[in-house]
Scaffold this motif. Structure first.
Motif, PDB file in Angstrom:
ATOM      1  N   LYS A 102       0.838  -1.203   0.000  1.00  0.00           N
ATOM      2  CA  LYS A 102       0.000   0.000   0.000  1.00  0.00           C
ATOM      3  C   LYS A 102       0.875   1.256   0.000  1.00  0.00           C
ATOM      4  O   LYS A 102       0.637   2.185  -0.777  1.00  0.00           O
ATOM      5  N   GLU A 103       1.884   1.258   0.851  1.00  0.00           N
ATOM      6  CA  GLU A 103       2.786   2.405   0.922  1.00  0.00           C
ATOM      7  C   GLU A 103       3.522   2.600  -0.400  1.00  0.00           C
ATOM      8  O   GLU A 103       3.645   3.720  -0.906  1.00  0.00           O
ATOM      9  N   ASN A 104       4.023   1.501  -0.970  1.00  0.00           N
ATOM     10  CA  ASN A 104       4.741   1.589  -2.246  1.00  0.00           C
ATOM     11  C   ASN A 104       3.820   2.047  -3.363  1.00  0.00           C
ATOM     12  O   ASN A 104       4.221   2.838  -4.229  1.00  0.00           O
ATOM     13  N   ASN A 105       2.589   1.548  -3.348  1.00  0.00           N
ATOM     14  CA  ASN A 105       1.633   1.926  -4.384  1.00  0.00           C
ATOM     15  C   ASN A 105       1.335   3.427  -4.336  1.00  0.00           C
ATOM     16  O   ASN A 105       1.303   4.104  -5.366  1.00  0.00           O
ATOM     17  N   GLU A 106       1.145   3.955  -3.121  1.00  0.00           N
ATOM     18  CA  GLU A 106       0.874   5.380  -2.974  1.00  0.00           C
ATOM     19  C   GLU A 106       2.082   6.213  -3.393  1.00  0.00           C
ATOM     20  O   GLU A 106       1.931   7.256  -4.038  1.00  0.00           O
ATOM     21  N   PHE A 107       3.294   5.747  -3.042  1.00  0.00           N
ATOM     22  CA  PHE A 107       4.519   6.465  -3.404  1.00  0.00           C
ATOM     23  C   PHE A 107       4.634   6.563  -4.927  1.00  0.00           C
ATOM     24  O   PHE A 107       4.917   7.641  -5.472  1.00  0.00           O
ATOM     25  N   HIS A 108       4.385   5.457  -5.613  1.00  0.00           N
ATOM     26  CA  HIS A 108       4.491   5.462  -7.073  1.00  0.00           C
ATOM     27  C   HIS A 108       3.400   6.311  -7.711  1.00  0.00           C
ATOM     28  O   HIS A 108       3.626   6.933  -8.759  1.00  0.00           O
ATOM     29  N   GLN A 109       2.236   6.348  -7.106  1.00  0.00           N
ATOM     30  CA  GLN A 109       1.163   7.205  -7.622  1.00  0.00           C
ATOM     31  C   GLN A 109       1.593   8.667  -7.571  1.00  0.00           C
ATOM     32  O   GLN A 109       1.362   9.431  -8.527  1.00  0.00           O
ATOM     33  N   LEU A 110       2.209   9.061  -6.457  1.00  0.00           N
ATOM     34  CA  LEU A 110       2.667  10.444  -6.323  1.00  0.00           C
ATOM     35  C   LEU A 110       3.794  10.743  -7.294  1.00  0.00           C
ATOM     36  O   LEU A 110       3.854  11.840  -7.868  1.00  0.00           O
ATOM     37  N   GLU A 111       4.692   9.778  -7.479  1.00  0.00           N
ATOM     38  CA  GLU A 111       5.755   9.967  -8.468  1.00  0.00           C
ATOM     39  C   GLU A 111       5.176  10.187  -9.858  1.00  0.00           C
ATOM     40  O   GLU A 111       5.644  11.046 -10.619  1.00  0.00           O
ATOM     41  N   HIS A 112       4.191   9.383 -10.194  1.00  0.00           N
ATOM     42  CA  HIS A 112       3.551   9.496 -11.511  1.00  0.00           C
ATOM     43  C   HIS A 112       2.889  10.857 -11.674  1.00  0.00           C
ATOM     44  O   HIS A 112       3.040  11.499 -12.730  1.00  0.00           O
ATOM     45  N   LEU A 113       2.189  11.307 -10.653  1.00  0.00           N
ATOM     46  CA  LEU A 113       1.540  12.621 -10.707  1.00  0.00           C
ATOM     47  C   LEU A 113       2.569  13.727 -10.890  1.00  0.00           C
ATOM     48  O   LEU A 113       2.378  14.646 -11.683  1.00  0.00           O
ATOM     49  N   ARG A 114       3.677  13.631 -10.140  1.00  0.00           N
ATOM     50  CA  ARG A 114       4.726  14.648 -10.250  1.00  0.00           C
ATOM     51  C   ARG A 114       5.272  14.703 -11.680  1.00  0.00           C
ATOM     52  O   ARG A 114       5.439  15.798 -12.245  1.00  0.00           O
ATOM     53  N   LYS A 171      15.766  23.005 -11.475  1.00  0.00           N
ATOM     54  CA  LYS A 171      16.468  22.640 -10.247  1.00  0.00           C
ATOM     55  C   LYS A 171      15.749  21.489  -9.541  1.00  0.00           C
ATOM     56  O   LYS A 171      14.527  21.528  -9.375  1.00  0.00           O
ATOM     57  N   PRO A 172      16.478  20.455  -9.092  1.00  0.00           N
ATOM     58  CA  PRO A 172      15.880  19.305  -8.410  1.00  0.00           C
ATOM     59  C   PRO A 172      15.105  19.689  -7.158  1.00  0.00           C
ATOM     60  O   PRO A 172      14.162  18.999  -6.772  1.00  0.00           O
ATOM     61  N   ALA A 173      15.479  20.794  -6.526  1.00  0.00           N
ATOM     62  CA  ALA A 173      14.800  21.210  -5.294  1.00  0.00           C
ATOM     63  C   ALA A 173      13.313  21.469  -5.560  1.00  0.00           C
ATOM     64  O   ALA A 173      12.457  21.128  -4.733  1.00  0.00           O
ATOM     65  N   HIS A 174      13.004  22.059  -6.697  1.00  0.00           N
ATOM     66  CA  HIS A 174      11.601  22.334  -7.021  1.00  0.00           C
ATOM     67  C   HIS A 174      10.874  21.038  -7.383  1.00  0.00           C
ATOM     68  O   HIS A 174       9.677  20.901  -7.116  1.00  0.00           O
ATOM     69  N   ARG A 175      11.585  20.100  -7.972  1.00  0.00           N
ATOM     70  CA  ARG A 175      11.014  18.787  -8.277  1.00  0.00           C
ATOM     71  C   ARG A 175      10.622  18.072  -6.991  1.00  0.00           C
ATOM     72  O   ARG A 175       9.542  17.492  -6.883  1.00  0.00           O
ATOM     73  N   ARG A 176      11.520  18.144  -5.995  1.00  0.00           N
ATOM     74  CA  ARG A 176      11.241  17.534  -4.689  1.00  0.00           C
ATOM     75  C   ARG A 176      10.088  18.245  -3.987  1.00  0.00           C
ATOM     76  O   ARG A 176       9.284  17.611  -3.291  1.00  0.00           O
ATOM     77  N   GLU A 177      10.004  19.557  -4.166  1.00  0.00           N
ATOM     78  CA  GLU A 177       8.923  20.324  -3.527  1.00  0.00           C
ATOM     79  C   GLU A 177       7.564  19.925  -4.090  1.00  0.00           C
ATOM     80  O   GLU A 177       6.578  19.846  -3.351  1.00  0.00           O
ATOM     81  N   ILE A 178       7.490  19.663  -5.380  1.00  0.00           N
ATOM     82  CA  ILE A 178       6.234  19.207  -5.990  1.00  0.00           C
ATOM     83  C   ILE A 178       5.793  17.909  -5.327  1.00  0.00           C
ATOM     84  O   ILE A 178       4.620  17.749  -4.958  1.00  0.00           O
ATOM     85  N   PHE A 179       6.729  16.973  -5.165  1.00  0.00           N
ATOM     86  CA  PHE A 179       6.398  15.696  -4.535  1.00  0.00           C
ATOM     87  C   PHE A 179       5.959  15.917  -3.090  1.00  0.00           C
ATOM     88  O   PHE A 179       4.982  15.308  -2.628  1.00  0.00           O
ATOM     89  N   ARG A 180       6.660  16.778  -2.360  1.00  0.00           N
ATOM     90  CA  ARG A 180       6.319  17.045  -0.959  1.00  0.00           C
ATOM     91  C   ARG A 180       4.908  17.598  -0.839  1.00  0.00           C
ATOM     92  O   ARG A 180       4.148  17.210   0.057  1.00  0.00           O
ATOM     93  N   GLN A 181       4.549  18.510  -1.744  1.00  0.00           N
ATOM     94  CA  GLN A 181       3.212  19.101  -1.701  1.00  0.00           C
ATOM     95  C   GLN A 181       2.133  18.051  -1.992  1.00  0.00           C
ATOM     96  O   GLN A 181       1.081  18.038  -1.357  1.00  0.00           O
ATOM     97  N   LEU A 182       2.397  17.179  -2.942  1.00  0.00           N
ATOM     98  CA  LEU A 182       1.445  16.107  -3.246  1.00  0.00           C
ATOM     99  C   LEU A 182       1.314  15.151  -2.067  1.00  0.00           C
ATOM    100  O   LEU A 182       0.215  14.726  -1.712  1.00  0.00           O
ATOM    101  N   GLN A 183       2.449  14.813  -1.452  1.00  0.00           N
ATOM    102  CA  GLN A 183       2.444  13.899  -0.313  1.00  0.00           C
ATOM    103  C   GLN A 183       1.686  14.500   0.867  1.00  0.00           C
ATOM    104  O   GLN A 183       0.913  13.805   1.544  1.00  0.00           O
ATOM    105  N   ALA A 184       1.899  15.789   1.114  1.00  0.00           N
ATOM    106  CA  ALA A 184       1.195  16.466   2.209  1.00  0.00           C
ATOM    107  C   ALA A 184      -0.310  16.477   1.951  1.00  0.00           C
ATOM    108  O   ALA A 184      -1.113  16.278   2.875  1.00  0.00           O
ATOM    109  N   ALA A 185      -0.708  16.691   0.691  1.00  0.00           N
ATOM    110  CA  ALA A 185      -2.134  16.693   0.354  1.00  0.00           C
ATOM    111  C   ALA A 185      -2.731  15.307   0.558  1.00  0.00           C
ATOM    112  O   ALA A 185      -3.869  15.174   1.035  1.00  0.00           O
ATOM    113  N   MET A 186      -1.974  14.267   0.205  1.00  0.00           N
ATOM    114  CA  MET A 186      -2.450  12.897   0.410  1.00  0.00           C
ATOM    115  C   MET A 186      -2.642  12.606   1.895  1.00  0.00           C
ATOM    116  O   MET A 186      -3.640  12.002   2.296  1.00  0.00           O
TER     117      MET A 186
END
Length: 208
Positions: A102-114, A171-186
């Motif tokens: 479940k955790e891996n599935n959610e992680f990959h979903q967020l990666e895909h969205l990013r 910049k990778p920092a903004h890429r990571r921020e997109i993922f963080r924002q999606l993760q926080a919303a989840m």
């Protein structure tokens, strides 16, 4: 793929997310991993599994199989899983078996969205430059709009801004921020869903 959370009414006006061939392959592999874990459940756990009885019968049919016969039955179970809601099944596996699916599935979903957001903003950025314009923070994102239907508390303005910053700087920092924002919303959505479930199952007793 961004969809409404389970149990919520579907909004036919919500935009659909494009799913790449590689993403479809990854999802298919994930479903087969779920099928394998289900085949390993004990009979006691299987009786409590939140799924249709017909699916349980197919899982029982794996008992005693090996080699090619087992692989074919696992693939058949995976095919059946694509017809049902797997969220409760993943939660059950996590609670009973310590499964990380479940955790891996959610992680990959967020990666895909990013990646979908990044692909979309770069395309919009390049198109704007071709017309001698600069992409604004109010740029329209079909992916972000679809994701907001899944995560009610998503800060779409902040997410568009982070995506725009990535397009401008790469910049990778903004890429990571997109993922963080999606993760926080989840996480916020998960908390809201749990609170709603608790208020339904444990209503307050009216005071006398």
């Amino acid at each position: 793929m961004a969809t409404k959370k389970s149990g919520a009414p579907q909004d036919s006006s919500a935009p659909e997310l494009y799913i790449s061939r590689s993403e479809k392959k990854r999802q298919a592999k994930n479903i087969e991993e779920i099928a394998k874990e289900l085949a390993e459940l004990s009979n006691a756990d299987l009786r409590k599994l939140p799924c249709p009885e017909l699916l349980k019968e197919e899982i029982v049919a794996t008992r005693g199989l090996d080699g090619g016969a087992l692989k074919r039955q696992i693939k058949f179970i995976a095919k059946e899983l694509r017809q049902v809601e797997v969220e409760d099944i993943l939660l059950f596996l996590a609670q009973r078996k310590g499964s990380r699916l479940k955790e891996n599935n959610e992680f990959h979903q967020l990666e895909h969205l990013r990646e979908e957001i990044i692909s979309e903003v770069i395309q919009a950025w390049d198109l704007a430059r071709q017309h001698g314009e600069r992409l604004q923070e109010t740029w329209h994102s079909e992916v972000i709009a679809a994701t907001s239907h899944r995560f009610d508390g998503l800060d779409t303005a902040a997410l568009r801004k982070s995506a725009l910053r990535y397009a401008a700087t790469r910049k990778p920092a903004h890429r990571r921020e997109i993922f963080r924002q999606l993760q926080a919303a989840m996480e916020r959505q998960r908390f809201a869903d749990r609170s709603a479930d608790n208020s339904t199952t444990n209503p307050e007793t009216p005071s006398s």
